[in-house]
Design a protein around this motif. Structure first.
Motif, PDB file in Angstrom:
ATOM      1  N   ARG A  54       0.826  -1.218   0.000  1.00 33.41           N
ATOM      2  CA  ARG A  54       0.000   0.000   0.000  1.00 33.41           C
ATOM      3  C   ARG A  54       0.857   1.263   0.000  1.00 33.41           C
ATOM      4  NH1 ARG A  54      -5.277  -0.033   0.850  1.00 33.41           N
ATOM      5  NH2 ARG A  54      -6.170  -2.048   1.357  1.00 33.41           N
ATOM      6  N   ALA A  55       1.873   1.284   0.860  1.00 36.80           N
ATOM      7  CA  ALA A  55       2.741   2.466   0.935  1.00 36.80           C
ATOM      8  C   ALA A  55       3.424   2.713  -0.408  1.00 36.80           C
ATOM      9  CB  ALA A  55       3.773   2.290   2.051  1.00 36.80           C
ATOM     10  N   ALA A  56       3.871   1.654  -1.048  1.00 37.20           N
ATOM     11  CA  ALA A  56       4.521   1.797  -2.353  1.00 37.20           C
ATOM     12  C   ALA A  56       3.543   2.300  -3.405  1.00 37.20           C
ATOM     13  CB  ALA A  56       5.127   0.463  -2.774  1.00 37.20           C
ATOM     14  N   ILE A  57       2.335   1.748  -3.421  1.00 37.80           N
ATOM     15  CA  ILE A  57       1.326   2.180  -4.392  1.00 37.80           C
ATOM     16  C   ILE A  57       0.971   3.646  -4.182  1.00 37.80           C
ATOM     17  CG2 ILE A  57      -1.076   1.894  -5.145  1.00 37.80           C
ATOM     18  CD1 ILE A  57      -0.713  -1.141  -4.530  1.00 37.80           C
ATOM     19  N   GLU A  58       0.772   4.035  -2.930  1.00 39.09           N
ATOM     20  CA  GLU A  58       0.439   5.438  -2.637  1.00 39.09           C
ATOM     21  C   GLU A  58       1.520   6.370  -3.172  1.00 39.09           C
ATOM     22  OE1 GLU A  58      -2.239   6.941  -1.382  1.00 39.09           O
ATOM     23  OE2 GLU A  58      -3.356   5.129  -0.827  1.00 39.09           O
ATOM     24  N   ALA A  59       2.796   6.008  -2.965  1.00 39.07           N
ATOM     25  CA  ALA A  59       3.891   6.840  -3.458  1.00 39.07           C
ATOM     26  C   ALA A  59       3.865   6.915  -4.985  1.00 39.07           C
ATOM     27  CB  ALA A  59       5.234   6.279  -2.977  1.00 39.07           C
ATOM     28  N   VAL A  60       3.730   5.780  -5.646  1.00 35.81           N
ATOM     29  CA  VAL A  60       3.731   5.751  -7.111  1.00 35.81           C
ATOM     30  C   VAL A  60       2.559   6.558  -7.670  1.00 35.81           C
ATOM     31  CG1 VAL A  60       3.368   4.221  -9.100  1.00 35.81           C
ATOM     32  CG2 VAL A  60       5.089   3.649  -7.382  1.00 35.81           C
TER      33      VAL A  60
END
Length: 188
Positions: A155-161
């Motif tokens: 989730r954290a990675a998706i939010e950043a992307v």
């Protein structure tokens, strides 16, 4: 089941091209996702690590597809040796779990090799330019542990992307069952 960690290939790697069918025969091509971020998940039906996160993964995919993320799942297991992973079983699994994303058959295992996928689940998140931004675990939970399934890492990675930013480079490998390679002596 052999516990296997993902290979953690280099961030910034280009999205390997793929063209695969789902169990109904619909062809999905990597070019279908040009200009937008894409999450590629290597999963299967029978792996206890995938079963552990499957419902949360389906929910995460629904949430972020609505925000513009492309999502595909790929099953590269040898379905002759593991019939629970055959296309008919994949269709049933997708229906039961509520997968609203393409669940694709990699019968030749060429796509898994191109991605250097090693386990199920194995997650690869590409930015809008189709450069690898994240590879690794869904979260820190594992079957038989008390850590709740949250999808926090992914989730954290998706939010950043989706915000046009690079995810934290502190990424932990996924852990799961090894991909069930065909008995041709040419496994990675």
């Amino acid at each position: 089941m052999a516990k296997t960690a993902s290979r953690m290939i280099d961030l910034g790697s280009a999205l390997p091209d793929f063209r695969l069918a789902d169990p109904q025969g619909e062809i999905i091509d990597s070019e279908d996702f040009l200009g937008r971020p894409l999450l590629v998940a290597f999963i299967c039906n029978h792996c206890p690590f995938v079963k552990h996160i499957a419902d949360a993964f389906a929910e995460l995919a629904r949430e972020y597809r609505a925000k513009g993320l492309g999502v595909v799942a790929i099953n590269s297991n040898d379905s002759h040796a593991y019939p629970d992973d055959d296309p008919e079983s994949m269709r049933e699994e997708a229906r039961a779990r509520g997968y609203d994303f393409p669940y694709l058959v990699d019968d030749t295992q060429a796509v898994a090799r191109a991605f250097q996928a090693a386990c199920t689940p194995d997650f690869f998140l590409f930015d809008a330019d189709h450069r690898l931004a994240y590879r690794g675990q869904f979260d820190a939970s594992r079957p038989g542990q008390e850590t709740p399934v949250s999808g926090a890492d992914l989730r954290a990675a998706i939010e950043a992307v989706l915000a046009g930013e690079a995810p934290s480079p502190d990424q932990r490998p996924s852990l799961g069952c090894n991909i069930k390679w065909k008995a041709n002596g040419d496994t990675p």
